[in-house]
Design a protein around this motif. Structure first.
Motif, mmCIF file in Angstrom:
data_model
loop_
_atom_site.group_PDB
_atom_site.id
_atom_site.type_symbol
_atom_site.label_atom_id
_atom_site.label_comp_id
_atom_site.label_asym_id
_atom_site.label_seq_id
_atom_site.Cartn_x
_atom_site.Cartn_y
_atom_site.Cartn_z
ATOM 1 N N GLU A 24 -4.751 0.811 4.112
ATOM 2 C CA GLU A 24 -4.937 -0.471 3.444
ATOM 3 C C GLU A 24 -6.222 -0.465 2.618
ATOM 4 O OE1 GLU A 24 -4.866 -3.702 6.243
ATOM 5 O OE2 GLU A 24 -2.910 -3.100 7.035
ATOM 6 N N ALA A 25 -7.287 0.077 3.177
ATOM 7 C CA ALA A 25 -8.570 0.125 2.476
ATOM 8 C C ALA A 25 -8.454 0.974 1.217
ATOM 9 C CB ALA A 25 -9.648 0.684 3.398
ATOM 10 N N TYR A 26 -7.738 2.068 1.292
ATOM 11 C CA TYR A 26 -7.569 2.936 0.135
ATOM 12 C C TYR A 26 -6.809 2.208 -0.983
ATOM 13 C CZ TYR A 26 -6.228 6.884 -2.763
ATOM 14 O OH TYR A 26 -6.043 7.725 -3.822
ATOM 15 N N LYS A 27 -5.775 1.453 -0.598
ATOM 16 C CA LYS A 27 -5.003 0.713 -1.588
ATOM 17 C C LYS A 27 -5.830 -0.400 -2.213
ATOM 18 C CE LYS A 27 -0.550 1.665 0.545
ATOM 19 N NZ LYS A 27 0.574 1.110 1.318
ATOM 20 N N LEU A 28 -6.662 -1.045 -1.419
ATOM 21 C CA LEU A 28 -7.490 -2.147 -1.918
ATOM 22 C C LEU A 28 -8.655 -1.659 -2.776
ATOM 23 C CD1 LEU A 28 -7.738 -4.471 1.192
ATOM 24 C CD2 LEU A 28 -6.720 -5.047 -0.999
ATOM 25 N N GLN A 29 -8.971 -0.399 -2.689
ATOM 26 C CA GLN A 29 -10.141 0.149 -3.366
ATOM 27 C C GLN A 29 -10.115 -0.102 -4.875
ATOM 28 O OE1 GLN A 29 -10.636 4.274 -2.542
ATOM 29 N NE2 GLN A 29 -12.834 4.177 -2.767
ATOM 30 N N SER A 30 -8.951 -0.013 -5.479
ATOM 31 C CA SER A 30 -8.878 -0.199 -6.926
ATOM 32 C C SER A 30 -8.657 -1.660 -7.314
ATOM 33 C CB SER A 30 -7.749 0.652 -7.502
ATOM 34 O OG SER A 30 -6.516 0.248 -6.956
ATOM 35 N N ILE A 31 -8.292 -2.496 -6.339
ATOM 36 C CA ILE A 31 -7.984 -3.898 -6.631
ATOM 37 C C ILE A 31 -9.179 -4.800 -6.325
ATOM 38 C CG2 ILE A 31 -6.475 -5.835 -6.054
ATOM 39 C CD1 ILE A 31 -4.376 -3.707 -5.239
#
Length: 56
Positions: A24-31
């Protein structure tokens, strides 16, 4: 097949939770960087719990 009804140990549950939060953290990194940092902090806390369980 024989492990179908086997309950997960506390360590296995924490490892699964850690993996999920890191994804989840990896996905949120760009957002949203702030939410991503919060997830990484959560994951770090879980990692500390895992380390303490493994040291016992």
């Amino acid at each position: 097949m024989f492990g179908l009804f086997k309950k997960k140990s506390e360590l296995e549950k924490l490892q699964d939770s850690y993996k999920k939060i890191m994804e989840e953290a990896y996905k949120l990194q760009s957002i949203n960087r702030t939410k991503s940092d919060q997830k990484y902090l959560e994951a770090d806390n879980i990692l500390k719990k895992i380390a303490s369980l493994q040291s016992k």
